[in-house]
Design a protein around this motif. Structure first.
Motif, mmCIF file in Angstrom:
data_model
loop_
_atom_site.group_PDB
_atom_site.id
_atom_site.type_symbol
_atom_site.label_atom_id
_atom_site.label_comp_id
_atom_site.label_asym_id
_atom_site.label_seq_id
_atom_site.Cartn_x
_atom_site.Cartn_y
_atom_site.Cartn_z
ATOM 1 N N VAL A 14 26.980 29.452 45.530
ATOM 2 C CA VAL A 14 27.594 30.380 44.563
ATOM 3 C C VAL A 14 28.475 31.430 45.255
ATOM 4 O O VAL A 14 28.286 32.630 45.085
ATOM 5 N N TRP A 15 29.458 30.963 45.999
ATOM 6 C CA TRP A 15 30.419 31.894 46.604
ATOM 7 C C TRP A 15 31.046 32.771 45.513
ATOM 8 O O TRP A 15 31.242 33.979 45.702
ATOM 9 N N SER A 16 31.352 32.188 44.364
ATOM 10 C CA SER A 16 32.007 32.963 43.302
ATOM 11 C C SER A 16 31.100 34.049 42.740
ATOM 12 O O SER A 16 31.592 35.000 42.105
ATOM 13 N N GLU A 41 31.180 36.695 45.819
ATOM 14 C CA GLU A 41 32.497 37.327 45.947
ATOM 15 C C GLU A 41 33.334 36.918 44.729
ATOM 16 O O GLU A 41 34.142 35.988 44.787
ATOM 17 N N PRO A 42 33.170 37.593 43.599
ATOM 18 C CA PRO A 42 33.821 37.158 42.362
ATOM 19 C C PRO A 42 35.340 37.231 42.393
ATOM 20 O O PRO A 42 36.008 36.512 41.653
ATOM 21 N N SER A 43 35.900 38.073 43.238
ATOM 22 C CA SER A 43 37.345 38.105 43.444
ATOM 23 C C SER A 43 37.595 38.516 44.886
ATOM 24 O O SER A 43 36.686 38.986 45.593
ATOM 25 N N PRO A 82 35.472 29.389 45.640
ATOM 26 C CA PRO A 82 35.748 29.920 44.298
ATOM 27 C C PRO A 82 37.191 29.650 43.869
ATOM 28 O O PRO A 82 38.083 29.467 44.709
ATOM 29 N N TRP A 96 39.481 31.613 42.779
ATOM 30 C CA TRP A 96 40.497 32.565 43.240
ATOM 31 C C TRP A 96 41.029 32.200 44.628
ATOM 32 O O TRP A 96 42.218 32.407 44.918
ATOM 33 N N TYR A 108 41.198 20.487 42.206
ATOM 34 C CA TYR A 108 40.083 21.437 42.162
ATOM 35 C C TYR A 108 39.157 21.094 41.000
ATOM 36 O O TYR A 108 39.586 20.647 39.943
ATOM 37 N N ARG A 152 33.291 20.118 44.635
ATOM 38 C CA ARG A 152 32.834 20.961 45.734
ATOM 39 C C ARG A 152 33.246 20.271 47.032
ATOM 40 O O ARG A 152 33.777 19.168 47.029
#
Length: 698
Positions: A46-48, A51-53, A86, A88, A108, A111
């Motif tokens: 869960v990288w997103s 680090e959501p952005s 993620p 972004w 995209y 994974r």
């Protein structure tokens, strides 16, 4: 590298509370405590979320999970989230997306779709790794770190990777003239006059080029995992271990080389449950086996466990294994294990050196690509049959206690394993298969060699320890002392020094067993032009000038087993001075022996000129066992009963006896023993369907 020795057997699951649509932390940990769970892996997917952005971090979501684990005495392994990037990052830097062909990036949405050899990607990966590790390095629940996840899924055709490959080739071959000679580029007018003339790999037909390409790609993966491991080690306390989750045999990896970068080995063990665990295997399983397994039978579990232990010649962790059905999508493996099978497999893994078993995963996810990959709890999150099995295994582990740790598996057979031979047979498959009714090369050829000959020994309760070329003892006599049999299956890309080592092994008193394709090509990937089997000819007492695929199995005569047969391949063996043990029942192939042997020095050398079916495997392995050991084992008339042994840290011998079938089976003991399941003296016992016993020999 540090050594990690768990104080108790680690038993648990991969846990993703962040996937729950309704918070249920308290309920999950209540069930974990009731089930006897002692370890969780968290955070790797869960990288997103971390680090959501770009540059904005959310690091606190894991804290309640770790605190809950600490309170219940549950150990934690945190995974770095770099295998699933993620959106972004993909949008900001599309050049980081891995290309399967030049100019064709992977769309995209999946994974493991990033080119992790790109320095720009490493900048982003290092930033998130350091943030996570710095935040949680001192949490008392943590025992170790998993860097990335199942590396080596892709071969990178990105421009910078291809440019690096050309530099690799320049450094290896020095001159264009040498490259032209070593790659044999006079063929089809492929000689180059400039380094820039090296063509893209997707158009390549040259096996030597491909072997260099695969070696280069595996080095990218090894370098990447080592780079992550070094970052984590720089930050964490010395007591924490660093590992990764290896899916054995991925296209972009050399598992033995990756393991050198790790403190300990961790692997995934996925297998075919239900009838896929029967021994012997039914002739045909309707619909095939689950796609994850590629093979069936309990011998697969042993093959994977033995491969895992061979990576560092040490005991290992199982980071993922079946909890129930395996679905990717739902038509690929809806086979929840029969009652007893989960416990059988867990104990089988322990018997071969596993010191942790983790299931993938705790919850069955209600969304996403793996929503039909079952966990310990089903979609309704209520305890069911799988959870009850989980509890039963925990109770068994409690009975085994410290004897489940530090086991040394008994392995009569040393078996050579070769990543280069796997790559070569993926490029130019040795065996055939069919797709939509049409024959084609089987890219699983090397796996079939390993599966076939590992299973051959398994049929007679002989067990395998794998060695890479650089792991063999320097003195062949030392290998004779520890392993009375040395089998070299499908060793196609062969180092002549290793072949000579095998000859000296037989001369020193060992039983050398050679199979088709062994020694046929050299480390460059070009064909050996000696009369085969080359430097082993004198020891084996045979040679051959031709070989053939088989369109159907052939009957084989010479062993007492009915229905003994040859499959896939025949080497046209010609006798020099060997003894024939078996021949083909066929108007043409009868002129070529199927199995030969020759006494050589103080030992012997045997050639198996085909891939034997179960009955022929049984005949050969019974004969091999009769020559090498007088060690007494539990006895049963049932073919479904198989036994393996291990030595405890205090020198006691444990025997693990399994009934891989539906019919009850009687077992007799030729020695006094104590059952570790009920702490009672036993002289014999009955095994129910899909059950096992663990005994300590007195």
């Amino acid at each position: 590298m540090k050594t990690f020795t768990p104080s108790k057997f680690l038993y648990g699951a991969c846990y993703y509370h962040e996937y729950n649509q309704v918070p249920r932390l308290d309920k999950d940990f209540e069930l974990m405590e009731e089930g006897g769970l002692s370890v969780l892996r968290v955070g790797e997917s869960v990288w997103s979320l971390w680090e959501p952005s770009d540059g904005v971090f959310n690091l606190e979501w894991l804290q309640p999970i770790l605190d809950k684990a600490e309170k219940q005495g549950i150990s934690i392994i945190i995974g770095t989230p770099t295998y699933a990037i993620p959106p972004w990052l993909a949008s900001k830097h599309p050049e980081l997306i891995a290309q399967r062909k030049a100019g064709q990036p992977i769309a995209y949405g999946h994974r493991q779709n990033v080119d992790y050899s790109n320095p720009l990607f490493l900048t982003y990966a290092e930033r998130v790794i350091r943030k996570i590790v710095e935040r949680y390095k001192d949490h008392p629940s943590i025992i170790g770190w998993q860097v990335d996840n199942e590396p080596g899924l892709e071969l990178f055709h990105n421009p910078h990777a291809f440019a690096e490959f050309k530099e690799y080739v320049k450094a290896k071959y020095k001159t264009i003239e040498n490259l032209n000679h070593e790659w044999g580029l006079v063929y089809w007018s492929h000689q180059i006059s400039n380094w820039e003339d090296i063509w893209l790999p997707e158009g390549n037909t040259d096996p030597t080029y491909d072997l260099d390409w695969r070696t280069f790609q595996s080095q990218l993966t090894t370098k990447y995992i080592g780079w992550q491991a070094d970052i984590v080690r720089e930050i964490v306390p010395a007591k924490h271990f660093v590992t990764t989750c290896i899916d054995l045999g991925r296209v972009g990896s050399d598992d033995n080389e990756i393991s050198k970068k790790l403190d300990l080995t961790s692997v995934n063990v996925y297998y075919s449950p239900q009838d896929g665990l029967m021994h012997p295997q039914p002739e045909k399983i309707q619909g095939g086996t689950p796609w994850t397994a590629r093979h069936s039978g309990p011998g697969l579990v042993y093959l994977l466990a033995n491969m895992a232990r061979g990576l560092k010649q040490e005991n290992f962790l199982v980071t993922e294994t079946n909890a129930t059905m395996l679905g990717h999508p739902p038509n690929s493996g809806m086979f929840p294990p029969y009652p007893g099978q989960l416990e059988q497999v867990a104990v089988a893994l322990i018997s071969r050196g596993a010191e942790m078993v983790e299931y993938w995963h705790w919850h069955t996810i209600p969304f996403g690509h793996e929503s039909y990959w079952g966990g310990i709890l089903g979609h309704n999150l209520q305890p069911g049959r799988t959870y009850e099995s989980f509890k039963e295994i925990s109770a068994t582990l409690s009975k085994l206690g410290p004897r489940a740790l530090g086991l040394t598996p008994v392995s009569e057979v040393a078996m050579l394993i070769s990543a280069q031979s796997r790559w070569a047979m993926e490029f130019q498959p040795a065996l055939r298969t069919e797709a939509s009714g049409a024959p084609l090369g089987d890219k699983e050829s090397y796996r079939k060699f390993l599966n076939t000959f590992s299973d051959l020994f398994y049929t007679s309760d002989l067990h395998v320890q794998f060695f890479a070329e650089d792991q063999l003892p320097s003195d062949p006599a030392e290998l004779v002392r520890t392993h009375p049999v040395f089998c070299i299956p499908g060793y196609y890309i062969a180092n002549e020094d290793v072949l000579k080592y095998a000859v000296e092994y037989a001369r020193a008193g060992g039983h050398l067993i050679v199979t088709p394709r062994t020694g046929y090509a050299n480390p460059k990937g070009t064909i050996n032009t000696d009369v085969m089997p080359g430097v082993m000819r004198e020891a084996l007492g045979v040679h051959y000038n031709e070989f053939s695929h088989l369109t159907m199995p052939l009957g084989v005569k010479g062993f007492k087993e009915n229905n003994a047969g040859a499959t896939h391949w025949v080497d046209g063996l010609i006798i020099d001075d060997a003894t024939v043990l078996a021949t083909y029942d066929h108007p043409f192939f009868k002129d070529f022996p199927a199995v030969t042997t020759k006494e050589f020095g103080r030992g012997r050398a045997t050639y198996i000129g085909t891939l034997p079916n179960y009955e022929l495997s049984k005949g050969i392995s019974h004969w091999v066992r009769s020559l090498i050991t007088k060690r007494e084992l539990p006895q049963s008339d049932s073919q479904s009963v198989r036994t393996n042994s291990a030595i405890t840290k205090d020198g006691k011998t444990l025997h693990f006896i399994f009934n891989w079938g539906w019919d009850k089976a009687r077992v007799k003991l030729p020695f006094a023993a104590t059952s570790l399941r009920n702490d009672s003296k036993v002289k014999g016992f009955e095994l129910d369907a899909w059950s096992f016993e663990v005994i300590e020999q007195e």
